[in-house]
Design an enzyme around this catalytic site. Sequence first.
Site, mmCIF file in Angstrom:
data_model
loop_
_atom_site.group_PDB
_atom_site.id
_atom_site.type_symbol
_atom_site.label_atom_id
_atom_site.label_comp_id
_atom_site.label_asym_id
_atom_site.label_seq_id
_atom_site.Cartn_x
_atom_site.Cartn_y
_atom_site.Cartn_z
ATOM 1 C CG ASP A 89 -10.975 -1.067 2.052
ATOM 2 O OD1 ASP A 89 -10.639 -1.418 2.740
ATOM 3 O OD2 ASP A 89 -10.409 -0.552 0.042
ATOM 4 C CG HIS B 89 -6.884 -0.873 2.287
ATOM 5 N ND1 HIS B 89 -7.980 0.492 2.901
ATOM 6 C CD2 HIS B 89 -5.895 -0.063 1.719
ATOM 7 C CE1 HIS B 89 -7.702 1.408 2.607
ATOM 8 N NE2 HIS B 89 -5.886 1.174 2.281
ATOM 9 C CD GLU C 7 -3.970 4.174 0.887
ATOM 10 O OE1 GLU C 7 -4.103 5.478 0.239
ATOM 11 O OE2 GLU C 7 -5.407 3.599 0.924
HETATM 12 C C1 ACM Z 1 -5.009 3.132 -3.472
HETATM 13 O O1 ACM Z 1 -5.943 4.222 -4.210
HETATM 14 N N1 ACM Z 1 -4.854 3.016 -2.174
HETATM 15 C C2 ACM Z 1 -4.797 2.438 -3.979
#
Ligand code: ACM
Length: 542
Positions: A175, A246, A309
């Site tokens: 991440d 991420h 995201e």
């Molecule tokens: C997530 O909670 N971004 C998969």
Amino acid sequence: MLLPLPCSAVPGDGVFPLAESTRITAPGELAPTARWLQSVLRPATGLPLPVSGMAEPAPAGSALALALDPDLPAEGYRLACGPGGVTITGGDTAGVFYGCQALRQLLPPQIYRAAGTAGVRWAVPYVTVEDSPRFGWRGAMLDVARHFMPKHDVLRFLDLLAVHRINTLHLHLTDDQGWRVEILRHPRLTEVGSWRRESQLGAAPDAPNDGRPHGGYYTQDDLREIVAYAAERHITVMPEIDVPGHSQAAIAAYPELGVQGERLEASPRWGINTNILNAEESTLDFFLGVFDEVMDLFPGRFIGIGGDECPKDQWDADPRTRELMAERGLGDSKELQAWFLGRIGAHIAARGRRVFGWDEILEGAVPEGVAVASWRGMTGARTAARRGYDVISCPDDQVYLDYRQSELESEPIPFAVPLTLADAYAFDPVPDGLTEQETARILGGQANIWTEHMDSPRTVDYYVFPRLCAVAEALWSRGGRDFDDFLVRLRPHLARLDALGVEYRREDGPLPWQSRPGVPGKPATRADWTEFIDGLVAHIKT
Ligand code: ACM
């Protein structure tokens, strides 16, 4: 008092005592299960429990006998305890293993201690249990990127998952804040990306940083060990490398992966980050190589590729990215994300594997063979099933175990909506309104353990237990759901967790040392949260 609740349990009248003469018998293919059973019964009982093959049967009335019966369901078992001893018959070796887990629960809770306890009578009550799971995917996702969990604690966590018959550990390995998997061809991913200078302390956007470095990573040998340890417990470890968002820790290690070529560090801040991967062929090649090493380490069917995201601001603003989109005939940056994930998905499919992606993946052309993880509520589950894709349900408001556990102000770093034990227990991976054929697309579900606010395994214990016990039952048990009955069975189960040294949340809230006075959270009401999530998924609704 079994947890998860079995399909049926018919008690008899009497007990079978474990003694010096008790043996474990098993055919050759169950020898590893027999040795595992011996390893978990010996420390507390102090009994030798020798393992023998079927060629040398134990004297009558002295056996814990393991057997296979292919007529039983996959992962199912029958456990019969009577005057002749205990017989555990499984539809497969996993079924025998779950029968052994049930056997542990039939013994006093001290069986979970690592050394002898004086004065305990080791006897199994007569009973016949018939059992098999409702879902084949019973998962837990552990975010080891935000806070690293040392290998030793991951192995302990696997043991706890096995107690709850969870069969999938999804490791969120990368991440913005950390890269945790050694990649031999790109050593800077861990040399640079596996640690950050400091961490945001709390959930509020203006929360300060703590000024304390954090890091850690798993070597490839560590991961092979984790995978093998899990396999002995019938758990598949699914890795996730989260792209194209991420990814700041990877960009910190190799700035040429980023859009702006800027020198970045592994992020000290939580939340959604705008520093995403660029869309160059060289970046794809880099990650295809990463996935090759990851696929060599993790033999399971599914490989996680993230896809969640990913803000497109940098792509939209970057002339070179726009040029790449035009060359590839892509209309916008959403199509570019689908193209990027499609290339990775095709590479993974070419090696006979399948991709696992978060439900944002439904926003564009979907990679072949995908299983969709519905996290923004159950909209993704419904949409994916209707469109003919396999689904793992993990709706945030029911199984995101980083969400606060009650309305109490003393909850540590209270985040999002209250997700109580009762909420977790009410989880049903199958959304309403599906046909039978669509329902068959729901492979199961998983609890997700995001660790921004869990900086140690002790804190993970607090957030995860006993809510994971409730999720485990939702994933395993076929019967109707009765929360009061669950609570009755939870009481002796908490004694098991006590014996295992699990620092679970007490019913009345955190112990003083489990609270985090002064560290700001970011609580929300159910109404506001539902509106927020509905807004996120409005365009994937069918
Ligand atoms: C997530 O909670 N971004 C998969």
